[in-house]
Design a protein around this motif. Structure first.
Motif, PDB file in Angstrom:
ATOM      1  N   GLY A  91      41.044  62.363  76.379  1.00 52.67           N
ATOM      2  CA  GLY A  91      41.935  61.287  76.072  1.00 52.67           C
ATOM      3  C   GLY A  91      41.374  60.044  75.658  1.00 52.67           C
ATOM      4  N   ARG A  92      39.782  60.241  75.325  1.00 54.28           N
ATOM      5  CA  ARG A  92      39.164  58.928  74.872  1.00 54.28           C
ATOM      6  C   ARG A  92      38.838  59.032  73.508  1.00 54.28           C
ATOM      7  NH1 ARG A  92      35.940  58.128  79.787  1.00 54.28           N
ATOM      8  NH2 ARG A  92      34.469  56.993  78.420  1.00 54.28           N
ATOM      9  N   HIS A  93      39.146  59.950  72.612  1.00 52.13           N
ATOM     10  CA  HIS A  93      38.722  60.091  71.093  1.00 52.13           C
ATOM     11  C   HIS A  93      39.866  60.739  70.446  1.00 52.13           C
ATOM     12  CE1 HIS A  93      35.970  60.006  67.793  1.00 52.13           C
ATOM     13  NE2 HIS A  93      36.323  61.326  67.602  1.00 52.13           N
ATOM     14  N   ARG A  94      40.256  60.308  69.273  1.00 57.20           N
ATOM     15  CA  ARG A  94      41.335  60.768  68.622  1.00 57.20           C
ATOM     16  C   ARG A  94      41.131  62.223  68.140  1.00 57.20           C
ATOM     17  NH1 ARG A  94      44.279  58.077  64.835  1.00 57.20           N
ATOM     18  NH2 ARG A  94      43.030  58.891  63.155  1.00 57.20           N
ATOM     19  N   TRP A  95      41.859  63.046  68.195  1.00 58.71           N
ATOM     20  CA  TRP A  95      41.875  64.428  67.875  1.00 58.71           C
ATOM     21  C   TRP A  95      41.667  64.512  66.512  1.00 58.71           C
ATOM     22  CZ3 TRP A  95      40.189  68.607  70.296  1.00 58.71           C
ATOM     23  CH2 TRP A  95      40.352  68.450  71.521  1.00 58.71           C
ATOM     24  N   ALA A  96      42.427  63.530  65.646  1.00 57.24           N
ATOM     25  CA  ALA A  96      42.510  63.365  64.335  1.00 57.24           C
ATOM     26  C   ALA A  96      41.029  63.359  63.766  1.00 57.24           C
ATOM     27  CB  ALA A  96      43.390  62.535  63.837  1.00 57.24           C
ATOM     28  N   ASP A  97      40.337  62.644  64.408  1.00 56.65           N
ATOM     29  CA  ASP A  97      38.781  62.295  63.849  1.00 56.65           C
ATOM     30  C   ASP A  97      37.809  63.457  64.263  1.00 56.65           C
ATOM     31  OD1 ASP A  97      40.029  60.031  62.763  1.00 56.65           O
ATOM     32  OD2 ASP A  97      39.144  58.880  64.540  1.00 56.65           O
ATOM     33  N   VAL A  98      38.202  64.425  65.254  1.00 54.42           N
ATOM     34  CA  VAL A  98      37.291  65.254  65.565  1.00 54.42           C
ATOM     35  C   VAL A  98      36.581  65.995  64.373  1.00 54.42           C
ATOM     36  CG1 VAL A  98      37.055  67.398  66.883  1.00 54.42           C
ATOM     37  CG2 VAL A  98      38.191  65.481  67.971  1.00 54.42           C
ATOM     38  N   GLY A  99      37.412  66.742  63.580  1.00 53.42           N
ATOM     39  CA  GLY A  99      36.775  67.397  62.514  1.00 53.42           C
ATOM     40  C   GLY A  99      35.719  66.672  61.872  1.00 53.42           C
ATOM     41  N   ALA A 100      36.030  65.425  61.429  1.00 54.54           N
ATOM     42  CA  ALA A 100      35.109  64.481  60.586  1.00 54.54           C
ATOM     43  C   ALA A 100      33.778  64.365  61.467  1.00 54.54           C
ATOM     44  CB  ALA A 100      35.611  63.301  60.293  1.00 54.54           C
ATOM     45  N   TYR A 101      34.214  64.082  62.640  1.00 55.75           N
ATOM     46  CA  TYR A 101      32.804  63.799  63.362  1.00 55.75           C
ATOM     47  C   TYR A 101      31.966  64.835  63.624  1.00 55.75           C
ATOM     48  CZ  TYR A 101      33.650  58.958  65.528  1.00 55.75           C
ATOM     49  OH  TYR A 101      33.865  57.696  65.745  1.00 55.75           O
ATOM     50  N   VAL A 102      32.248  66.107  63.910  1.00 53.51           N
ATOM     51  CA  VAL A 102      31.600  67.288  64.022  1.00 53.51           C
ATOM     52  C   VAL A 102      30.904  67.743  62.616  1.00 53.51           C
ATOM     53  CG1 VAL A 102      31.874  69.766  64.439  1.00 53.51           C
ATOM     54  CG2 VAL A 102      33.097  68.082  66.032  1.00 53.51           C
ATOM     55  N   LEU A 103      31.711  67.483  61.634  1.00 56.62           N
ATOM     56  CA  LEU A 103      31.098  67.875  60.368  1.00 56.62           C
ATOM     57  C   LEU A 103      29.834  66.988  60.019  1.00 56.62           C
ATOM     58  CD1 LEU A 103      31.109  69.351  57.720  1.00 56.62           C
ATOM     59  CD2 LEU A 103      32.730  67.612  56.835  1.00 56.62           C
ATOM     60  N   ALA A 104      30.146  65.558  60.554  1.00 55.04           N
ATOM     61  CA  ALA A 104      28.941  64.481  60.268  1.00 55.04           C
ATOM     62  C   ALA A 104      28.021  64.856  61.106  1.00 55.04           C
ATOM     63  CB  ALA A 104      29.355  63.116  60.614  1.00 55.04           C
ATOM     64  N   GLN A 105      28.107  65.371  62.256  1.00 56.51           N
ATOM     65  CA  GLN A 105      27.111  65.757  63.406  1.00 56.51           C
ATOM     66  C   GLN A 105      26.094  66.911  62.742  1.00 56.51           C
ATOM     67  OE1 GLN A 105      29.462  66.328  66.625  1.00 56.51           O
ATOM     68  NE2 GLN A 105      29.698  64.097  66.762  1.00 56.51           N
ATOM     69  N   PHE A 106      26.700  68.105  62.485  1.00 55.14           N
ATOM     70  CA  PHE A 106      26.248  69.098  61.838  1.00 55.14           C
ATOM     71  C   PHE A 106      25.472  68.874  60.593  1.00 55.14           C
ATOM     72  CE2 PHE A 106      28.982  71.604  64.592  1.00 55.14           C
ATOM     73  CZ  PHE A 106      28.176  72.737  64.580  1.00 55.14           C
ATOM     74  N   VAL A 107      26.016  68.029  59.697  1.00 56.23           N
ATOM     75  CA  VAL A 107      25.100  67.560  58.453  1.00 56.23           C
ATOM     76  C   VAL A 107      24.090  66.656  58.772  1.00 56.23           C
ATOM     77  CG1 VAL A 107      25.316  66.130  56.289  1.00 56.23           C
ATOM     78  CG2 VAL A 107      27.194  67.876  56.839  1.00 56.23           C
ATOM     79  N   GLY A 108      24.319  65.675  59.563  1.00 56.42           N
ATOM     80  CA  GLY A 108      22.989  65.010  59.767  1.00 56.42           C
ATOM     81  C   GLY A 108      22.053  65.677  60.697  1.00 56.42           C
ATOM     82  N   GLY A 109      22.314  66.504  61.609  1.00 54.33           N
ATOM     83  CA  GLY A 109      21.260  67.199  62.246  1.00 54.33           C
ATOM     84  C   GLY A 109      20.450  68.315  61.288  1.00 54.33           C
ATOM     85  N   THR A 110      21.237  68.788  60.407  1.00 58.92           N
ATOM     86  CA  THR A 110      20.534  69.753  59.415  1.00 58.92           C
ATOM     87  C   THR A 110      19.672  69.297  58.584  1.00 58.92           C
ATOM     88  OG1 THR A 110      22.354  71.399  59.856  1.00 58.92           O
ATOM     89  CG2 THR A 110      21.111  71.818  57.954  1.00 58.92           C
ATOM     90  N   LEU A 111      20.040  67.914  58.084  1.00 60.17           N
ATOM     91  CA  LEU A 111      19.193  67.074  57.314  1.00 60.17           C
ATOM     92  C   LEU A 111      17.956  66.756  58.016  1.00 60.17           C
ATOM     93  CD1 LEU A 111      21.862  64.991  55.426  1.00 60.17           C
ATOM     94  CD2 LEU A 111      20.328  66.956  54.274  1.00 60.17           C
TER      95      LEU A 111
END
Length: 250
Positions: A91-111
């Motif tokens: 309950g400490r992070h908005r579920w609506a933002d989870v997808g965007a965060y995860v996508l950014a993490q995958f993109v940043g790590g892969t780069l």
């Protein structure tokens, strides 16, 4: 890999958060995988002056301290899908933002991994091929585990390790905080966990970090990536659920 606030925060715009998560995960993968692939045994095959496993573990601890301090005020500094899930379940992070965060993490790590390989291609003849042939610091089980651990052993290690890591994050960034700055505690925790888990699975605890190397290392590594998605996320969810229960009991 942490959030710097106690409740669901009024964060900057989602675009700024995504950029911060991508940049922080890029930094994490670039430093960790670079140290593990290049510096651990440099300059020769005997690792005479290499930093070894201890150096790799300390590198991750330091880079997380730096990343959390630099990008935490913008996005919370998760840099890890399992951490984002843990915070959302708690309950400490908005579920609506989870997808965007995860996508950014995958993109940043892969780069981050891609830039490391670009640099490897500028090394001595055969350096790039040797880096990929060695697995590019990817995570694995069975014959691809550093010490030959089974899938069950890796599943337990990654689930428990990520649950412990996420629990530390939730505790030191919770209402009671910590006498020591949160990034320091979190970075130190990762260092200890890596020293424990590297022989078992090459220490993932982070699906984005695992994907970033496996996608380049080859199909045999990518075929095992599912384990480093499922079990770290499971560990994060367990930690988040436990934190939510504790919060409701207060």
């Amino acid at each position: 890999m942490t959030t710097m606030t106690h409740d669901i925060p009024a964060v900057p715009g989602i675009t700024a958060c995504i950029a911060a998560e991508a940049a922080g995960t890029f930094l994490l993968v670039f430093a960790l995988v670079g140290a593990a692939s290049y510096t651990a045994v440099f300059p020769d095959e005997h690792g005479t002056l290499g930093i070894g496993l201890l150096g790799v573990a300390v590198t991750l601890g330091l880079v997380v301290m730096i990343g959390a301090s630099a990008f935490g005020p913008v996005s919370g500094g998760h840099f890890n899908p399992a951490v984002t899930i843990a915070l959302a379940v708690a309950g400490r992070h908005r579920w609506a933002d989870v997808g965007a965060y995860v996508l950014a993490q995958f993109v940043g790590g892969t780069l981050g991994a891609a830039v490391l390989l670009l640099l490897a291609g500028q090394g001595s003849r055969g350096f790039l091929a040797a880096t990929l042939d060695g697995g590019f610091a990817s995570n694995g089980y069975g014959s691809q585990s550093p010490a030959g651990f089974t899938l069950l052993g890796v599943a337990i290690a990654e689930t428990v390790g990520t649950a412990l890591f996420a629990t530390v994050i939730l505790r030191v960034t919770g209402p009671r905080g910590s006498a020591v700055p949160a990034p320091v505690v979190i970075g130190a925790t990762l260092t200890i966990l890596l020293l424990t888990l590297i022989p078992i699975s090459n220490a993932s605890l982070n699906p984005a970090r695992s994907f970033a190397t496996a996608v380049f290392a080859g199909p045999e590594w990518l075929a095992q990536w599912w384990a480093f998605l499922v079990f770290p996320v499971l560990g994060g969810a367990i930690a988040g659920a436990a934190a939510r229960v504790r919060a409701t009991e207060r």
